[in-house]
Design a protein around this motif. Structure first.
Motif, short mmCIF file in Angstrom:
data_model
loop_
_atom_site.label_atom_id
_atom_site.label_comp_id
_atom_site.label_asym_id
_atom_site.label_seq_id
_atom_site.Cartn_x
_atom_site.Cartn_y
_atom_site.Cartn_z
N ARG A 137 43.87 40.78 43.27
CA ARG A 137 43.49 41.86 42.37
C ARG A 137 42.07 41.66 41.91
N GLU A 138 41.47 42.73 41.48
CA GLU A 138 40.16 42.64 40.86
C GLU A 138 40.34 42.65 39.35
N ASP A 139 39.55 41.81 38.66
CA ASP A 139 39.64 41.79 37.20
C ASP A 139 38.79 42.91 36.61
N ALA A 140 38.62 42.92 35.31
CA ALA A 140 37.89 43.99 34.61
C ALA A 140 36.42 44.03 35.03
N HIS A 141 35.88 42.90 35.48
CA HIS A 141 34.48 42.84 35.90
C HIS A 141 34.31 43.11 37.39
N GLY A 142 35.39 43.43 38.08
CA GLY A 142 35.33 43.71 39.51
C GLY A 142 35.37 42.47 40.39
N GLU A 143 35.66 41.30 39.78
CA GLU A 143 35.75 40.06 40.54
C GLU A 143 37.17 39.90 41.09
N PRO A 144 37.30 39.60 42.38
CA PRO A 144 38.65 39.42 42.94
C PRO A 144 39.26 38.08 42.53
N HIS A 145 40.56 38.10 42.29
CA HIS A 145 41.32 36.90 41.95
C HIS A 145 42.61 36.91 42.77
N ALA A 146 43.10 35.72 43.02
CA ALA A 146 44.34 35.59 43.78
C ALA A 146 45.36 34.82 42.95
N LYS A 147 46.61 35.24 43.06
CA LYS A 147 47.72 34.55 42.42
C LYS A 147 48.74 34.21 43.50
N THR A 148 49.06 32.93 43.62
CA THR A 148 49.98 32.46 44.66
C THR A 148 51.32 32.12 44.03
N ILE A 149 52.40 32.67 44.58
CA ILE A 149 53.75 32.47 44.07
C ILE A 149 54.63 32.01 45.22
N THR A 150 55.44 30.99 44.98
CA THR A 150 56.38 30.52 45.99
C THR A 150 57.53 31.51 46.09
N VAL A 151 57.87 31.90 47.31
CA VAL A 151 59.00 32.81 47.55
C VAL A 151 60.25 31.94 47.71
N LYS A 152 61.29 32.26 46.96
CA LYS A 152 62.50 31.44 46.97
C LYS A 152 63.24 31.46 48.30
N ASN A 153 63.48 32.64 48.84
CA ASN A 153 64.26 32.75 50.07
C ASN A 153 63.34 33.09 51.22
N CYS A 154 62.96 32.11 51.96
CA CYS A 154 62.02 32.30 53.07
C CYS A 154 62.75 32.70 54.35
N ASP A 155 64.05 32.47 54.41
CA ASP A 155 64.80 32.77 55.64
C ASP A 155 64.90 34.27 55.91
N ALA A 156 64.94 35.06 54.86
CA ALA A 156 65.10 36.51 55.03
C ALA A 156 63.83 37.17 55.53
N VAL A 157 62.70 36.48 55.39
CA VAL A 157 61.43 37.07 55.77
C VAL A 157 61.22 36.97 57.26
#
Length: 157
Positions: A137-157
């Motif tokens: 996402r881009e913040d209020a200043h237009g700078e991109p940021h990333a948020k990494t989240i672990t997915v619990k069930n990887c088998d379904a993907v």
């Protein structure tokens, strides 16, 4: 002789000699010692395998962070599907989903980490994998940021 004039046999209880007991108990004790040693070795190998797998999974987390960092540096931002796929492959990952809407980009990537899996019969190489959802996402200043989240069930993907 008995009261009736016949010969009776007397039962005698004998105690085996100490050497005989040793011959009988030695194989049993040897088997017990061998089984305890083998169980101990198996336990140590299992703990080492679990540590190796945990290290491989920790490496996948580092790969996910590296993927997010490299995806943020792509010009033009946000990266297209093929650019995201290429960046994921550079980090031993596989892009499994790509969703873009406006200033948001959500990707799911499966990262692999190899580790040694040892047993009494030898060593093999196994793969540990974990999926991460990376939201850009881009913040209020237009700078991109990333948020990494672990997915619990990887088998379904």
């Amino acid at each position: 002789m008995s009261d009736h004039g016949t010969v009776t046999r007397k039962l005698r209880v004998t105690v085996p000699s100490p050497g005989c007991l040793t011959v009988l108990l030695a194989p049993i004790v040897a088997v017990l010692i061998a089984s305890v040693v083998l169980m101990g070795m198996h336990h140590r190998q299992q703990r080492a395998n679990e540590r190796n797998e945990a290290d491989a999974l920790n490496r996948t987390a580092a790969l996910a962070e590296s993927y997010a960092r490299d995806a943020l540096e792509v010009s033009p931002y946000p990266p297209g599907r093929e650019a995201a796929r290429r960046i994921a492959e550079q980090h031993d990952g596989r892009l499994t989903s790509y969703e873009r809407s406006g200033d948001r980009l959500a990707t799911t990537v499966r990262f692999f980490g190899e580790y040694k899996d040892t047993s009494m019969f030898g060593t093999s190489y196994s793969r540990a994998y974990r999926c991460y959802s990376v939201l850009f996402r881009e913040d209020a200043h237009g700078e991109p940021h990333a948020k990494t989240i672990t997915v619990k069930n990887c088998d379904a993907v």
